[in-house]
Design an enzyme around this catalytic site. Structure first.
Site, short mmCIF file in Angstrom:
data_model
loop_
_atom_site.label_atom_id
_atom_site.label_comp_id
_atom_site.label_asym_id
_atom_site.label_seq_id
_atom_site.Cartn_x
_atom_site.Cartn_y
_atom_site.Cartn_z
N SER A 73 -7.38 -92.31 6.20
CA SER A 73 -5.97 -92.16 5.85
C SER A 73 -5.08 -92.45 7.04
CB SER A 73 -5.68 -90.73 5.41
OG SER A 73 -6.60 -90.29 4.46
N ASN A 80 1.81 -93.37 4.73
CA ASN A 80 1.88 -92.02 5.30
C ASN A 80 2.95 -91.92 6.38
OD1 ASN A 80 0.00 -90.94 3.59
ND2 ASN A 80 -1.73 -91.38 4.94
N1 LIG Z 1 -8.66 -87.06 -0.60
C1 LIG Z 1 -7.64 -87.93 -0.60
O1 LIG Z 1 -6.64 -87.75 -1.32
C2 LIG Z 1 -7.72 -89.16 0.25
C3 LIG Z 1 -6.86 -90.23 -0.02
C4 LIG Z 1 -6.99 -91.41 0.75
C5 LIG Z 1 -7.92 -91.48 1.77
N2 LIG Z 1 -8.72 -90.39 2.01
C6 LIG Z 1 -9.71 -90.52 3.09
O2 LIG Z 1 -10.98 -90.79 2.52
C7 LIG Z 1 -12.03 -90.23 3.33
C8 LIG Z 1 -12.89 -89.31 2.48
O3 LIG Z 1 -12.06 -88.31 1.94
P1 LIG Z 1 -12.53 -87.41 0.67
O4 LIG Z 1 -11.33 -86.62 0.27
O5 LIG Z 1 -13.24 -88.27 -0.32
O6 LIG Z 1 -13.60 -86.45 1.40
P2 LIG Z 1 -14.71 -85.49 0.72
O7 LIG Z 1 -14.87 -84.35 1.65
O8 LIG Z 1 -14.37 -85.24 -0.72
O9 LIG Z 1 -16.05 -86.39 0.75
C9 LIG Z 1 -16.70 -86.75 1.94
C10 LIG Z 1 -18.17 -86.99 1.62
O10 LIG Z 1 -18.79 -87.52 2.81
C11 LIG Z 1 -20.10 -86.95 2.89
N3 LIG Z 1 -20.57 -87.07 4.27
C12 LIG Z 1 -20.28 -86.26 5.32
N4 LIG Z 1 -20.88 -86.73 6.44
C13 LIG Z 1 -21.58 -87.84 6.07
C14 LIG Z 1 -22.41 -88.75 6.77
N5 LIG Z 1 -22.66 -88.63 8.08
N6 LIG Z 1 -22.97 -89.78 6.07
C15 LIG Z 1 -22.75 -89.91 4.74
N7 LIG Z 1 -21.96 -89.08 4.03
C16 LIG Z 1 -21.38 -88.06 4.69
C17 LIG Z 1 -19.94 -85.52 2.38
O11 LIG Z 1 -21.19 -85.00 1.96
C18 LIG Z 1 -18.95 -85.73 1.23
O12 LIG Z 1 -19.62 -85.96 0.00
C19 LIG Z 1 -11.31 -89.54 4.50
O13 LIG Z 1 -11.25 -90.42 5.59
C20 LIG Z 1 -9.92 -89.27 3.93
O14 LIG Z 1 -8.93 -89.17 4.93
C21 LIG Z 1 -8.67 -89.25 1.27
#
Ligand SMILES: NC(=O)c1ccc[n+]([C@@H]2O[C@H](COP(=O)([O-])OP(=O)(O)OC[C@H]3O[C@@H](n4cnc5c(N)ncnc54)[C@H](O)[C@@H]3O)[C@@H](O)[C@H]2O)c1
Length: 242
Positions: free
Chosen positions: A106, A177
């Site tokens: 993000s 953002n």
């Molecule tokens: N949630 C939102 O609204 C949103 C929107 C846009 C971008 N993002 C970005 O997307 C990314 C993920 O966010 P999210 O909300 O899906 O997070 P989340 O916590 O829902 O999911 C993250 C996943 O990564 C896995 N994980 C952790 N370490 C790992 C590793 N070493 N190898 C493989 N998998 C691993 C976890 O088990 C989990 O399933 C972040 O960078 C976040 O900033 C999030």
């Protein structure tokens, strides 16, 4: 053009929807997470929502080595620079040097993620918005070393899955953002100073700007901890008060 094999790393909220999107467009997709429960849950969520997805298109794994045939990989692990760098380093040992490595960060600098890579020219940002299956925009971020071939291929793929890419340089907060965060902060200041109520502030912005959600409702939707994190990130790098 044949559909590239897609890899998705991290099957949380974003990774699951991103994998789903590629599958709906007929791409073969391998999803990988360190947590077996999460990767199975993602598989169930995708296949129960879209019964038309061909089973052979989706591979599920908890071993990063299984991503070796992937040519375009989207990383969606938690928002932490060291973690993302570690994942990119591991990934580079597994995939071919021509594979494109995209981060769904993000706001973390793409150049910083790529700094630990042997081939930083193939590292790029693809910032999907939540929920990724519905939101039309993907910010595509070129880092300091991203080459035009990586950018062109990424823009092609993003359009091919029915999204609208907007290209941006690698600046704190990228475009969305960077602009939205101060607006949310100002809405919270107005509420704190009892200038108006939550409902009235939201109504004013919805009607004046044509936004589907007011800023305070949007802040709740994104999560106050996430917004605070964005503000800190942007402030640390720009020293501009948000
Ligand atoms: N949630 C939102 O609204 C949103 C929107 C846009 C971008 N993002 C970005 O997307 C990314 C993920 O966010 P999210 O909300 O899906 O997070 P989340 O916590 O829902 O999911 C993250 C996943 O990564 C896995 N994980 C952790 N370490 C790992 C590793 N070493 N190898 C493989 N998998 C691993 C976890 O088990 C989990 O399933 C972040 O960078 C976040 O900033 C999030």
């Amino acid at each position: 053009m044949t559909k590239k094999h897609i890899g998705v790393i991290g099957t949380g909220m974003m990774g699951t929807d991103i994998a789903h999107l590629f599958l709906l467009s007929g791409y073969p997709v391998s999803i990988y997470d360190i947590d077996e429960e999460k990767v199975k849950r993602a598989q169930e969520k995708i296949t129960s929502k879209s019964k038309e997805i061909k089973e052979e298109l989706l591979q599920v794994t908890t071993k990063i080595d299984d991503l070796s045939p992937c040519q375009f990989i989207v990383e969606a692990v938690p928002e932490n620079l060291e973690l993302k760098q570690q994942v990119f380093q591991e990934l580079e040992q597994v995939v071919s040097p021509s594979a494109i490595l995209a981060s769904n960060t993000s706001g973390i600098s793409i150049a910083k993620i790529a700094a630990v890579c042997e081939h930083p020219e193939r590292v790029i940002g693809t910032h999907f918005f939540n929920p990724a299956t519905k939101m039309p925009l993907v910010e595509v971020i070129s880092g300091e070393h991203t080459v035009s071939a990586t950018l062109e291929e990424t823009l092609y793929i993003i359009e091919d899955i029915g999204k609208t890419p907007v290209h941006t340089k690698d600046v704190p907060g990228f475009i969305v953002n960077r602009i939205v965060t101060p607006m949310l902060n100002e809405a919270m200041h107005l509420l704190e100073n009892e200038v108006s109520t939550t409902e009235e502030i939201d109504k004013a912005i919805k009607l004046a700007m044509g936004h589907p959600m007011g800023p305070l409702q949007l802040a709740e939707f994104i999560g106050l901890d996430t917004i605070y994190h964005f503000m800190e990130q942007i402030y640390e790098e720009t020293k501009l008060a948000q």
